[in-house]
Design an enzyme around this catalytic site. Structure first.
Site, PDB file in Angstrom:
ATOM      1  N   GLU A 153      11.890  32.194  51.455  1.00 56.44           N
ATOM      2  CA  GLU A 153      11.530  32.364  50.032  1.00 56.44           C
ATOM      3  C   GLU A 153      10.052  32.064  49.793  1.00 56.44           C
ATOM      4  OE1 GLU A 153      14.952  33.978  48.842  1.00 56.44           O
ATOM      5  OE2 GLU A 153      13.264  33.633  47.483  1.00 56.44           O
TER       6      GLU A 153
ATOM      7  N   GLY B 145       6.618  40.044  57.116  1.00 53.47           N
ATOM      8  CA  GLY B 145       7.219  38.829  56.573  1.00 53.47           C
ATOM      9  C   GLY B 145       6.654  38.551  55.209  1.00 53.47           C
TER      10      GLY B 145
END
Lengths: 253, 387
Positions: free
Chosen positions: B367, B131
């Site tokens: 983001e 991630g």
């Protein structure tokens, strides 16, 4: 054929209007201003006439404070070709009266020689519904008001008018003044690329003196008041009571 | 210092907001309730967005965009961000900037159809085991007979079901650095329908109903060398140079929704009466409104400053991290308080508040999580003193 479209900067129709404490008018300081919605419809119609090849140029004109330049840029971003700003006051609370506006427009018409002038039927601030008619009288041109459909046919315009209780279609000789109503069209969005291009389109700035027009006011506002608040409703217990109230109290049946 | 907007910027805001309110808002409840954005509706709104020049307006003029400076672009993003995410992202798409990194042939093949509204792009980086730590990715590509052969799994890939192709980041080797071995990454274009490439339905989740995520599987998926985006082993560099401002995009869309929630709360506080007066007159409510407006303004100024610096070429990672962090956290606060002011009604789906509140949650994660943003900000502080 050139099309001239006068546009007015007015308080935005979404703004909740407040009357100034001294009753001299509506408070316009720091409120959102936009193009009069009927004028927006007139701009749209002019652009459509150009897209159909009927009109060759769309010129927009605004009379008021210098901030009306924004309104003109909006019209340019929608697709008008050129703009004229007549700076008539520097006070946002001063409204130029219809006769003064009509005289200035008559002077612009003489200079620009358009084949048709498309106006909004009225401005939503004062609801005067006078400028277009006065302009036609000053110029001695034909007029067609409250247009919901416009077709230019040679040296004539076929205009469908929204009149009380129905529609009336008339034929007027060009050049003519046509004032437009709500159902004529749905104005387009000013597209982003056109917004960027609008800056490069010509915008001429003038003053009433350039046209030799006296704009001093002839009307005076006596008082401005807010409409009375709506009274609370009542609940009725039965249909019979409703009918009785409608008959005896409201007097509508 | 000039904090005002230009005439063009004001018009951009007006035209975008009018479009969002008239063309997107009316469909929100249906999309929220069904979780589905039907293709015929997409096509209908898309045609209007193209006519209004709003579609792909983030792109430069030479490829058919509006050629906006960074602040103007972010003002447009903010207005779009007011609406349901699936509606604005899909029907008024902004193709990824990374597509501009392609060569002439790649631009023609991948970028232009996205700008014309014929297809959509999607970006595949995240993996179940990678991630925030992207370099930890396991999916890889090996060179074989002039082609590349891709293997591995990507997940949380937004709108991959709609996209006609994916830009996929794959490990293509390793280099030795003073801090130990580091994976080299390469970006590839992979077309839908390429043998060995499968798009599976992703997870149902709390935020952005109607906006899907997918799982992408690569099983000996063979793509030609011409599908490499940028240079081999330079995938991170491509991403860093072209995706820099996406955090500002997230910040802006959050500001738009926070502004919408605040406006609803203010209107309700002025209208709702309890104990004989407007609830906005009670300090418990009025102080909330003041704090919401204050925080929102602070977030907006951070974003605007970062946008300005972006165009000056002086923006730092920390500036963008601050804008993203503040805007996403302010949205969460404003949405939560707007519901509190509305009481029970705030939780009903007749109002957009419950979904703004749900949607706010993902913004602090995607983001770059809030923690990663704080890491970036502090890293910049420490590096300046040799840390």
């Amino acid at each position: 054929m050139k099309v001239l479209v006068p546009v007015k900067r007015v308080i935005d129709y979404n703004v909740k209007v407040r009357v100034k404490a001294d009753g001299s008018g509506v408070d316009l300081a720091n409120v959102k201003m936009s193009m009069n919605p009927f004028d927006e419809i007139a701009v749209e119609e002019a652009i459509r006439l150009k897209e159909k090849g009927v009109a060759t140029e769309v010129v927009v004109v605004s009379i008021g404070v210098k901030q009306a330049q924004e309104t003109l840029r909006n019209a340019l971003a929608m697709g008008a070709d050129r703009a004229i700003l007549i700076e008539a006051t520097d006070n946002v609370h001063v409204d130029i009266e219809p006769l003064a506006v009509a005289k200035l427009l008559a002077a612009v018409v003489k200079e620009e020689a358009p084949g048709v002038v498309l106006c909004g039927k009225q401005a939503i601030d004062n609801d005067m519904n006078a400028t277009g008619q006065m302009l036609a009288a000053l110029l001695g041109w034909s007029q067609a008001t409250f247009a919901s459909e416009i077709a230019i046919e040679g040296d004539k315009a076929r205009v469908t008018r929204e009149v009380d209780g129905g529609l009336q279609t008339i034929s007027v000789k060009l050049p003519s003044i046509i004032t437009v109503d709500l159902r004529l069209n749905e104005p387009r969005y000013a597209s982003l690329p056109n917004i960027m291009k609008a800056k490069a389109k010509p915008l001429a700035t003038k003053t009433p003196a350039d046209y030799g027009v006296d704009i001093s006011p002839r009307l005076s506002v006596v008082k401005t008041v807010e409409p009375a608040g709506r009274k609370a409703g009542v609940k009725v217990g039965s249909v019979d009571e409703l009918i009785r109230k409608l008959k005896d109290e409201a007097g509508v049946i | 210092m000039d904090f005002g907007l230009t005439e063009e910027q004001r018009m951009i805001v007006e035209t975008t907001r009018a479009f969002v309110e008239e063309e997107l808002y009316p469909h929100e409840q249906r999309v929220e309730r069904t979780g589905v954005l039907p293709l015929e509706l997409i096509r209908e709104i898309q045609a209007k967005a193209i006519a209004a020049g709003l579609y792909a307006a983030n792109m430069p003029v030479e490829v058919g965009g509006a050629g906006l400076d960074t602040l103007s672009w972010l003002l447009y993003e903010k207005e779009l961000g007011r609406a349901n995410y699936a509606l604005h992202w899909t029907c008024v798409a902004r193709p990824s900037n990374i597509l501009l990194a392609g060569n002439a042939e790649q631009r023609e093949r991948y970028l232009m159809p996205c700008i014309r509204g014929e297809t959509w792009d999607c970006l595949a980086m995240t993996e179940p085991g990678a991630g925030s730590d992207l370099r930890g990715m396991k999916a890889s590509a090996r060179a074989e007979g002039g082609d590349w052969v891709l293997n591995g799994t990507k997940h949380f890939i937004s709108h991959a079901d709609l996209a006609g192709f994916a830009i996929v980041f794959m490990a293509t080797g390793e280099e030795e650095t003073p801090r130990g071995p580091k994976k080299l990454i390469t970006a590839f274009f992979v077309d839908k329908g390429t043998p060995g490439f499968t798009v599976r339905e992703g997870y149902r989740n709390v935020s952005h109903r109607g906006y899907t995520n997918s799982v992408l599987e690569f099983d000996d998926c063979r793509v030609p060398a011409e599908n490499v985006l940028g240079e081999v082993h330079k995938g991170f560099e491509v991403a860093n140079s072209w995706l820099g401002a996406t955090r500002l995009q997230v910040a802006s869309t959050c500001l738009g929704r926070a502004e919408r929630a605040l406006a609803l709360a203010v209107a309700y506080a002025a209208e709702r009466k309890q104990f004989g007066q407007q609830i906005g007159k009670f300090q418990g409510v009025s102080f909330k409104l003041a704090d919401m407006a204050l925080e929102l303004k602070a977030a907006e100024l951070l974003t605007r400053e970062a946008a300005w610096k972006y165009d000056q070429g002086t923006v730092t990672d920390g500036d963008m991290a601050m804008a993203k962090l503040k805007a996403t956290e302010v949205l969460a606060m404003v949405a939560d308080e707007a519901i509190q002011i509305h009481g029970g009604m705030g939780l009903m789906d007749e109002l957009p508040l419950e979904r703004i509140w749900r949607d706010a949650r993902v913004e602090r994660i995607w983001e770059g999580t809030s923690e990663i943003q704080r890491h970036i900000i502090s890293r910049e502080l420490l590096r300046a003193v040799g840390g």
